[in-house]
Design a protein around this motif. Sequence first.
Motif, PDB file in Angstrom:
ATOM      1  N   TRP A 142     103.737   9.052 -31.502  1.00 53.71           N
ATOM      2  CA  TRP A 142     103.256  10.434 -31.524  1.00 53.71           C
ATOM      3  C   TRP A 142     104.433  11.381 -31.742  1.00 53.71           C
ATOM      4  O   TRP A 142     105.480  11.236 -31.116  1.00 53.71           O
TER       5      TRP A 142
ATOM      6  N   ARG B 200      93.992   7.685 -45.306  1.00 53.55           N
ATOM      7  CA  ARG B 200      93.226   8.442 -44.313  1.00 53.55           C
ATOM      8  C   ARG B 200      94.025   9.668 -43.891  1.00 53.55           C
ATOM      9  O   ARG B 200      95.180   9.567 -43.486  1.00 53.55           O
ATOM     10  N   ILE B 201      93.363  10.812 -44.005  1.00 53.58           N
ATOM     11  CA  ILE B 201      93.933  12.074 -43.537  1.00 53.58           C
ATOM     12  C   ILE B 201      92.753  12.994 -43.239  1.00 53.58           C
ATOM     13  O   ILE B 201      91.767  13.009 -43.993  1.00 53.58           O
ATOM     14  N   ASP B 202      92.792  13.692 -42.139  1.00 51.07           N
ATOM     15  CA  ASP B 202      91.724  14.629 -41.794  1.00 51.07           C
ATOM     16  C   ASP B 202      92.004  15.937 -42.529  1.00 51.07           C
ATOM     17  O   ASP B 202      92.942  16.651 -42.182  1.00 51.07           O
TER      18      ASP B 202
ATOM     19  N   MET C  34      92.784  19.089 -40.612  1.00 54.34           N
ATOM     20  CA  MET C  34      94.008  19.155 -39.815  1.00 54.34           C
ATOM     21  C   MET C  34      95.270  19.280 -40.671  1.00 54.34           C
ATOM     22  O   MET C  34      96.197  19.986 -40.295  1.00 54.34           O
TER      23      MET C  34
ATOM     24  N   LYS D 100      95.220  16.941 -32.537  1.00 49.15           N
ATOM     25  CA  LYS D 100      95.835  15.634 -32.758  1.00 49.15           C
ATOM     26  C   LYS D 100      95.181  14.974 -33.967  1.00 49.15           C
ATOM     27  O   LYS D 100      93.971  15.065 -34.146  1.00 49.15           O
ATOM     28  N   THR D 101      96.018  14.310 -34.775  1.00 48.95           N
ATOM     29  CA  THR D 101      95.503  13.672 -35.979  1.00 48.95           C
ATOM     30  C   THR D 101      96.370  12.480 -36.361  1.00 48.95           C
ATOM     31  O   THR D 101      97.490  12.333 -35.861  1.00 48.95           O
ATOM     32  N   GLU D 102      95.828  11.633 -37.216  1.00 46.97           N
ATOM     33  CA  GLU D 102      96.560  10.491 -37.759  1.00 46.97           C
ATOM     34  C   GLU D 102      96.502  10.536 -39.277  1.00 46.97           C
ATOM     35  O   GLU D 102      95.486  10.925 -39.857  1.00 46.97           O
ATOM     36  N   ILE D 103      97.600  10.114 -39.887  1.00 48.33           N
ATOM     37  CA  ILE D 103      97.678   9.998 -41.340  1.00 48.33           C
ATOM     38  C   ILE D 103      98.072   8.562 -41.639  1.00 48.33           C
ATOM     39  O   ILE D 103      99.080   8.070 -41.114  1.00 48.33           O
TER      40      ILE D 103
ATOM     41  N   ARG E  98     101.187   9.661 -36.323  1.00 50.53           N
ATOM     42  CA  ARG E  98     100.383  10.390 -35.349  1.00 50.53           C
ATOM     43  C   ARG E  98     101.058  11.722 -35.069  1.00 50.53           C
ATOM     44  O   ARG E  98     102.237  11.763 -34.717  1.00 50.53           O
TER      45      ARG E  98
ATOM     46  N   GLU F 229     100.729  15.562 -33.159  1.00 50.02           N
ATOM     47  CA  GLU F 229     100.135  16.586 -32.311  1.00 50.02           C
ATOM     48  C   GLU F 229     100.603  17.913 -32.898  1.00 50.02           C
ATOM     49  O   GLU F 229     101.791  18.224 -32.877  1.00 50.02           O
TER      50      GLU F 229
END
Length: 136
Positions: free
Chosen positions: A35, A62-64, A67, A103-106, A127, A129
Amino acid sequence: MSMVLLWVASCAATGVPGNPARNLLVLREADSGVWHRAGLEDAVSIELASNPTTGFLWKVVRIDPAMARIDPGQSYVPDRVPPGIVGSGGKTIFPLRLLRPGKTEIVLEYRRPFENKPEPEKQVTFRLEIVPGSSR
């Protein structure tokens, strides 16, 4: 003269010319799974070792989009090698734009796009924040 020295010092401290309030966060393969905290105002990029001469490419899988997003400046920077050397590697750089706190993950995969292997050669998960303002 003192203003110039102050500007140079701020660039050296933050890595971002002309904007001493921005932090610079560079995520590399060793940062996968850990993180990291970044502010909405921070400059963030992902830099991954790569060698497109082998057919392998990094792809964001994968990416939101609410975010963060990959800015259009994706680039490949070859390693410095003596003249005449072919097939050497370098790094692919993905500049990020952070869009909102949370919080997100790429996730990125390193694979040959023309092969139909189920598993990538490598996979990294960054990860983040994301906090308001700058992270410092």
